[in-house]
Scaffold this motif. Sequence first.
Motif, PDB file in Angstrom:
ATOM      1  N   GLN A  38       0.852  -1.190   0.000  1.00  6.87           N
ATOM      2  CA  GLN A  38       0.000   0.000   0.000  1.00  6.87           C
ATOM      3  C   GLN A  38       0.890   1.243   0.000  1.00  6.87           C
ATOM      4  N   ASN A  39       1.573   1.442  -1.136  1.00 10.57           N
ATOM      5  CA  ASN A  39       2.514   2.554  -1.251  1.00 10.57           C
ATOM      6  C   ASN A  39       1.841   3.911  -1.187  1.00 10.57           C
ATOM      7  N   ARG A  40       0.536   3.973  -1.505  1.00  6.58           N
ATOM      8  CA  ARG A  40      -0.135   5.269  -1.522  1.00  6.58           C
ATOM      9  C   ARG A  40      -0.440   5.813  -0.123  1.00  6.58           C
ATOM     10  N   ARG A  41      -0.023   5.115   0.895  1.00  2.00           N
ATOM     11  CA  ARG A  41       0.003   5.732   2.222  1.00  2.00           C
ATOM     12  C   ARG A  41       1.066   6.834   2.270  1.00  2.00           C
ATOM     13  N   PHE A  42       1.907   6.876   1.245  1.00  2.00           N
ATOM     14  CA  PHE A  42       2.943   7.906   1.162  1.00  2.00           C
ATOM     15  C   PHE A  42       2.743   8.791  -0.061  1.00  2.00           C
ATOM     16  N   ASP A  43       1.490   8.906  -0.519  1.00  2.00           N
ATOM     17  CA  ASP A  43       1.126   9.939  -1.487  1.00  2.00           C
ATOM     18  C   ASP A  43       1.195  11.294  -0.802  1.00  2.00           C
ATOM     19  N   SER A  44       1.686  12.296  -1.523  1.00  2.00           N
ATOM     20  CA  SER A  44       1.803  13.622  -0.939  1.00  2.00           C
ATOM     21  C   SER A  44       0.449  14.229  -0.590  1.00  2.00           C
ATOM     22  N   ASP A  45      -0.564  14.017  -1.454  1.00  2.00           N
ATOM     23  CA  ASP A  45      -1.877  14.597  -1.178  1.00  2.00           C
ATOM     24  C   ASP A  45      -2.504  13.969   0.064  1.00  2.00           C
ATOM     25  N   TYR A  46      -2.299  12.659   0.240  1.00  2.26           N
ATOM     26  CA  TYR A  46      -2.817  11.985   1.432  1.00  2.26           C
ATOM     27  C   TYR A  46      -2.087  12.463   2.692  1.00  2.26           C
ATOM     28  N   LEU A  47      -0.793  12.686   2.589  1.00  2.00           N
ATOM     29  CA  LEU A  47      -0.043  13.205   3.737  1.00  2.00           C
ATOM     30  C   LEU A  47      -0.538  14.594   4.117  1.00  2.00           C
TER      31      LEU A  47
END
Length: 344
Positions: A122-131
């Motif tokens: 689940q790499n998108r836990r480190f999406d900038s928009d999510y952060l």
Amino acid sequence: MLTIGYIGFGKSTTRYHMPYTLIRDHIRIKTIYNHRRKPELEADYAKYEIQFTDQLDELLQDTEIQLVSICTPANTHYELAKKVLESGKNVLVEKPFCTTASEAAELFALAESKGLIAMAYQNRRFDSDYLAVKEVLDSGKLGDLVELESHMDYYRPDAPRFDGEHYDGAFYGLGVHMMDQIIDLFGRPDEVSYDIRSVRNPGNPDDTFEVQFFYPKHKTIVKTSHLVNIPYPKFILHGTKGSFVKYGIDQQETCLKAGIMPGDTDFGVDPESHYGTLVYVNDAGETVQETVPTPLGDYGRLYDHLHDAILNNTVKLVADKETLTNMAILEQGFTAKNPRIISL
């Protein structure tokens, strides 16, 4: 040093995994298995002294390899992950983790019985928009959250015939990441509503979905369409004290496609025009508007977490119960006619 191997040598491996692991001093890629060798592509990695093989047992029987990352089609994940665990190695599995929740539960039980880690990528836990969303929620400036809406939209009107299964569609391909972000933030919802369809070509797997999660005091919406030709916010949040809107998706994938790699200048940097806008009422009763700079995303941080979990026994990033919740929601999206609501 964490020594790893890859199963699969396609776009997932070369674009979304290796650019991050190759630049990390605490990770070594030893072997890549591909059932069909690609010498012309393998030559690009000669300086890294990576071994390539078309014999899976060569990778599985290598006692130096501690983690195997599976980057193959969804319908192969369960069998390959089971083989990896039975060989005594930790396993990281590209999305979707499996095609059914029961397969996922079996793999987690096997991993636990052997003292190993099995985890979804689940790499998108480190999406900038999510952060950025996490920062805004943590600030408390929105008050109590009422609604969160997450979009991942495209304009791709052409849809040639594709005779795939339900797990080859947008819900399993994109929804799996968007829902993981929601589950990471809020846990298991009480109820879920589904609207999953194939709009461009009814003979293809789904290309459009809107799924709503209902929690005791708020709801979340994850939504995708391939027929959106005007930019729509990536995230919209409303709370009792304010709202937050963020346009533009994380830039890592855009950079990777353009050949700009992690470690390069401006890799993954969000343009200021895409910074989020936060409007809220402060303690003095004044309406305040703030621009929220976008944090820098880094998919490689998932491997950093795995390194520590495997070598230092820290808690792994994506918990089994989170993946099982995600898999249950994915699977039940196709067990009856849409639209509908189910209780979890």
